[in-house]
Design a protein around this motif. Structure first.
Motif, PDB file in Angstrom:
ATOM      1  N   LEU A 116      39.969  34.009  50.950  1.00 17.70           N
ATOM      2  CA  LEU A 116      38.585  34.140  50.483  1.00 17.70           C
ATOM      3  C   LEU A 116      37.724  34.836  51.532  1.00 17.70           C
ATOM      4  O   LEU A 116      37.576  34.366  52.654  1.00 17.70           O
ATOM      5  CB  LEU A 116      38.007  32.757  50.150  1.00 17.70           C
ATOM      6  CG  LEU A 116      36.586  32.753  49.562  1.00 17.70           C
ATOM      7  CD1 LEU A 116      36.529  33.572  48.272  1.00 17.70           C
ATOM      8  CD2 LEU A 116      36.113  31.323  49.301  1.00 17.70           C
ATOM      9  N   GLU A 146      32.533  29.805  38.881  1.00 16.68           N
ATOM     10  CA  GLU A 146      32.717  30.595  40.106  1.00 16.68           C
ATOM     11  C   GLU A 146      33.550  29.837  41.131  1.00 16.68           C
ATOM     12  O   GLU A 146      34.489  30.394  41.720  1.00 16.68           O
ATOM     13  CB  GLU A 146      31.355  30.949  40.716  1.00 16.68           C
ATOM     14  CG  GLU A 146      31.463  31.768  41.989  1.00 16.68           C
ATOM     15  CD  GLU A 146      30.114  32.188  42.560  1.00 16.68           C
ATOM     16  OE1 GLU A 146      29.955  32.137  43.792  1.00 16.68           O
ATOM     17  OE2 GLU A 146      29.230  32.564  41.767  1.00 16.68           O
ATOM     18  N   LEU A 173      37.504  30.926  42.429  1.00 17.92           N
ATOM     19  CA  LEU A 173      37.695  31.252  43.843  1.00 17.92           C
ATOM     20  C   LEU A 173      38.605  30.247  44.554  1.00 17.92           C
ATOM     21  O   LEU A 173      38.941  30.432  45.722  1.00 17.92           O
ATOM     22  CB  LEU A 173      36.345  31.310  44.567  1.00 17.92           C
ATOM     23  CG  LEU A 173      35.355  32.372  44.074  1.00 17.92           C
ATOM     24  CD1 LEU A 173      34.048  32.271  44.847  1.00 17.92           C
ATOM     25  CD2 LEU A 173      35.948  33.775  44.191  1.00 17.92           C
ATOM     26  N   LYS A 230      36.075  37.875  47.009  1.00 21.02           N
ATOM     27  CA  LYS A 230      35.127  37.192  46.128  1.00 21.02           C
ATOM     28  C   LYS A 230      34.499  38.179  45.159  1.00 21.02           C
ATOM     29  O   LYS A 230      34.391  37.912  43.953  1.00 21.02           O
ATOM     30  CB  LYS A 230      34.038  36.503  46.959  1.00 21.02           C
ATOM     31  CG  LYS A 230      32.982  35.794  46.110  1.00 21.02           C
ATOM     32  CD  LYS A 230      31.937  35.105  46.988  1.00 21.02           C
ATOM     33  CE  LYS A 230      30.861  34.442  46.125  1.00 21.02           C
ATOM     34  NZ  LYS A 230      29.847  33.744  46.957  1.00 21.02           N
TER      35      LYS A 230
END
Length: 256
Positions: free
Chosen positions: A107, A94, A98, A112
Motif C-alpha cells: 500500500l 475503500e 485496500l 491506492k
C-alpha cells in the motif's frame, strides 16, 4: 514453457479409519492470459484442485509450477474470488479494497490510486465511503474483484463467484469480469457447476469425472465464441450445440 503447469497431481484425504482419494493423475497446462473452467459432478474434487493449485493444500503427489517456479502465497502469485464477497462489514468499501495491499505491504499512494481508479472503471464510483451493507450483492462482488486485482496476482482463482447472485446480475457480472480480465491480461481458472457460464467465459473447459477426480475430457471453445462477450456468446448458434454436447457428457458421469 507454459505459464501454469499442473503435473501429475494425486491427492488422498486420510482419517484414522479411511483413505479417500479425491484426485488422481491430473496434468494440464494453462497459457498466460487464458481463461479455463473446471466442470464436473459434485464431489469430483474441483475445489480441492483449486486449493492445490493456489498452494493452500499440499498434494499427496505431484507439483504445480507458475512461470517455472512453485506457487508462493507470500508473493501474491494467486488471487481468489469466491462465492461470498467476504467484505468486512464494519469497514468502508475503500478500506476493504485496500486491505490486500495493506496486508502484503504494497500500500502506497500509487497502488491506492490504481485501486480507486479500478473501482471507478468497474462502475463503483462514489461508493468509497459506504459500508458493504449499503451495496447490492452484485456491487459487493465487484468490490471484491477490485480487492483481488489490486494486488496484481499472476493467477486468478474464481470459485463459483456468481452462484449466489440473481440471474440478471450474474450475466452482467460475467461480462464485467471477463472484460476486466482481458484488459489486465489476467490468467484465470473458474470452478463452476454452470455449463453455460463455463462455455460463455472460457477458452477451454475441463470436464472432471469423480471418485477420484480425473480429467475426463477437454473442450476447446471455437474462436467465434471466444471473441464475444459472455452474454453475446450465450446467443451464438454454436453455444447450444456445445452446451448439449457437454450436458450429455456430464450426465453420463453422474452416479446412477
Amino acid at each position: 514453457m507454459s505459464f501454469l503447469q499442473v503435473q501429475d497431481i494425486h491427492h488422498t484425504y486420510f482419517t484414522k479409519a479411511t483413505a479417500t482419494t479425491a484426485l488422481s493423475n491430473i496434468s494440464f497446462t494453462v497459457e498466460e492470459g487464458e481463461f479455463v473452467s473446471l466442470l464436473g459432478p459434485s464431489g469430483c474434487g474441483k475445489t480441492t484442485l483449486l486449493s492445490i493449485i493456489s498452494s493452500l493444500l499440499k498434494p499427496t503427489q505431484g507439483e504445480i509450477l507458475l512461470q517455472g517456479k512453485p506457487v508462493s502465497p507470500s508473493k501474491n502469485d494467486v488471487g481468489y474470488m469466491l462465492q461470498q464477497d467476504y467484505l468486512f462489514p464494519w469497514k468502508t468499501i475503500e478500506e476493504n479494497i485496500l486491505l490486500g495491499l495493506k496486508l502484503s505491504n504494497q500500500l502506497n499512494d500509487k497502488t491506492k490510486a490504481a485501486a480507486l481508479q479500478l473501482l471507478q472503471q468497474i462502475g463503483l464510483a462514489g461508493v468509497e465511503k459506504q459500508l458493504p451493507k449499503q451495496l447490492s450483492g452484485g456491487m459487493r462482488q465487484r468490490a471484491a474483484l477490485v480487492r483481488t486485482l489490486s494486488t496484481e496476482p499472476k493467477l486468478l482463482m474464481l470459485d463459483e463467484p456468481f452462484s449466489a447472485l440473481d440471474y440478471q446480475t450474474k450475466l452482467k457480472l460475467e461480462d464485467l469480469v471477463s472484460q476486466t480480465l482481458d484488459e489486465y491480461s489476467k490468467t484465470a481458472i473458474l470452478v463452476t457447476h454452470d455449463i453455460g457460464e463455463a462455455i460463455a467465459m472460457s477458452d477451454r473447459v475441463f470436464l472432471l469425472s469423480s471418485k477420484p477426480g480425473r480429467i475426463y475430457k477437454i473442450f476447446e471453445m471455437p474462436e467465434e465464441l471466444r471473441k464475444l462477450s459472455p452474454f453475446e456468446a450465450r446467443n451464438h448458434e454454436a453455444y447450444q450445440t456445445i452446451f448439449q454436447t457437454i450436458w450429455k457428457e456430464l450426465e453420463s458421469l453422474e452416479p446412477r
